[in-house]
Design a protein around this motif. Structure first.
Motif, short mmCIF file in Angstrom:
data_model
loop_
_atom_site.label_atom_id
_atom_site.label_comp_id
_atom_site.label_asym_id
_atom_site.label_seq_id
_atom_site.Cartn_x
_atom_site.Cartn_y
_atom_site.Cartn_z
N LYS A 74 0.79 -1.60 0.24
CA LYS A 74 0.24 0.21 0.03
C LYS A 74 1.21 1.40 -0.36
N ARG A 75 1.69 1.30 0.80
CA ARG A 75 2.86 2.47 0.62
C ARG A 75 3.37 2.79 -0.82
N VAL A 76 3.74 1.27 -1.16
CA VAL A 76 4.29 1.99 -2.66
C VAL A 76 3.30 2.24 -3.54
N TRP A 77 1.78 2.12 -3.63
CA TRP A 77 1.05 1.92 -4.54
C TRP A 77 0.78 3.62 -3.90
N LYS A 78 0.73 4.00 -3.07
CA LYS A 78 1.07 5.41 -2.20
C LYS A 78 1.61 5.93 -3.53
N LYS A 79 2.96 5.92 -3.46
CA LYS A 79 4.10 6.59 -4.12
C LYS A 79 3.99 6.30 -5.44
N LEU A 80 3.25 4.94 -6.17
CA LEU A 80 2.96 5.83 -7.58
C LEU A 80 1.96 6.79 -7.57
N GLN A 81 0.76 6.87 -6.79
CA GLN A 81 -0.15 7.61 -7.19
C GLN A 81 0.87 9.33 -7.47
N VAL A 89 9.23 7.32 -13.65
CA VAL A 89 10.24 6.97 -12.14
C VAL A 89 11.14 5.66 -13.20
N ASN A 90 12.22 5.27 -12.09
CA ASN A 90 12.93 4.16 -11.86
C ASN A 90 12.43 3.71 -10.99
N TYR A 91 12.86 1.98 -11.28
CA TYR A 91 12.57 1.17 -9.93
C TYR A 91 13.32 1.57 -8.57
N HIS A 123 2.66 1.28 -14.41
CA HIS A 123 2.80 1.88 -15.77
C HIS A 123 4.56 2.90 -16.30
N ARG A 124 4.34 3.88 -14.74
CA ARG A 124 4.72 4.89 -15.09
C ARG A 124 6.19 4.30 -14.52
N VAL A 125 6.59 3.77 -14.30
CA VAL A 125 7.63 3.30 -13.70
C VAL A 125 8.64 2.28 -14.76
N ILE A 126 9.65 2.61 -15.11
CA ILE A 126 10.57 2.19 -15.98
C ILE A 126 11.78 1.64 -15.68
N GLY A 127 12.20 1.32 -16.51
CA GLY A 127 13.56 -0.12 -15.87
C GLY A 127 15.09 1.51 -15.99
N SER A 128 15.80 1.62 -14.71
CA SER A 128 16.93 2.55 -15.05
C SER A 128 17.86 2.94 -16.03
N ASP A 129 17.19 2.15 -16.95
CA ASP A 129 18.39 2.54 -18.02
C ASP A 129 17.18 3.23 -19.11
N THR A 133 10.05 -2.26 -18.95
CA THR A 133 10.54 -3.35 -18.08
C THR A 133 8.74 -3.68 -18.00
N GLY A 134 9.04 -4.97 -17.31
CA GLY A 134 7.68 -5.96 -17.19
C GLY A 134 6.86 -4.78 -16.34
N TYR A 135 5.56 -5.34 -17.67
CA TYR A 135 4.27 -5.28 -16.22
C TYR A 135 3.63 -5.81 -16.68
N ALA A 136 2.32 -6.02 -16.02
CA ALA A 136 1.60 -7.24 -15.51
C ALA A 136 0.36 -7.02 -16.90
N GLY A 137 0.20 -6.21 -17.35
CA GLY A 137 -1.07 -6.53 -18.88
C GLY A 137 -0.17 -6.15 -19.55
N GLY A 138 1.03 -6.30 -19.89
CA GLY A 138 1.89 -5.98 -21.10
C GLY A 138 2.32 -5.90 -21.60
N LEU A 139 3.46 -5.27 -22.07
CA LEU A 139 4.37 -4.29 -22.59
C LEU A 139 3.82 -3.41 -23.18
N HIS A 140 3.14 -4.26 -24.85
CA HIS A 140 2.64 -3.37 -25.66
C HIS A 140 1.37 -2.34 -24.56
#
Length: 158
Positions: A74-81, A89-91, A123-129, A133-140
């Protein structure tokens, strides 16, 4: 718990919620799912706001959320918002915002378990490069959502 299935530009979404709030927005790839003709009153505002989002008329959601998860999730999900529309942002940045760069894997795991897709914008979290990167809904879908949010008139993000 009320449920509705809606068709969107990124596929079918299953919405679940009740008077306590929205508990899930999940992508469904099952072609046999029947789109809901009648939307339960508890989910009508969700449908309206998602429609506005997909039409490019909404940048923030104003919904009561009630996701099920651990306190850390829930802390992570709050940060995502807190990630603004059109930004990523990256991981590692996410872990640092949580106060400890060592929680990067746990934060990534919690991100992947987000039950309220799009509205809690994992979906707004991407790899450091800068890569997708992974997305439960699919990268497309992740690519599509990020391009929807990226300011128009500029080059594609990916």
């Amino acid at each position: 718990m009320e449920t509705a299935f809606i068709k969107t530009p990124v596929g079918i979404l299953e919405l679940k919620g009740n008077f306590e709030g929205l508990s899930s927005v999940l992508f469904k790839d099952d072609e046999t799912i029947v789109i809901s003709e009648k939307i339960p009153k508890e989910l009508k505002d969700v449908v309206v706001q998602l429609k506005e989002y997909f039409e490019g008329k909404r940048k923030e959601f104003n919904l009561k959320l009630s996701p099920n998860g651990t306190d850390f999730q829930k802390r992570v999900w709050k940060k995502l918002q807190e990630i603004p529309f059109g930004k990523t942002v990256n991981y590692l940045q996410m872990a640092n915002q949580l106060g400890d760069p060592k929680v990067i894997r746990a934060a990534a795991s919690a991100n992947g378990k987000n039950p309220i897709s799009i509205i809690i914008p994992c979906h707004r979290v991407i790899g450091s490069d800068g890569s997708l990167t992974g997305y439960a809904g699919g990268l497309h879908r992740k690519k599509w959502l990020l391009e929807l949010e990226y300011p128009s008139g500029q080059q594609s993000l990916f």
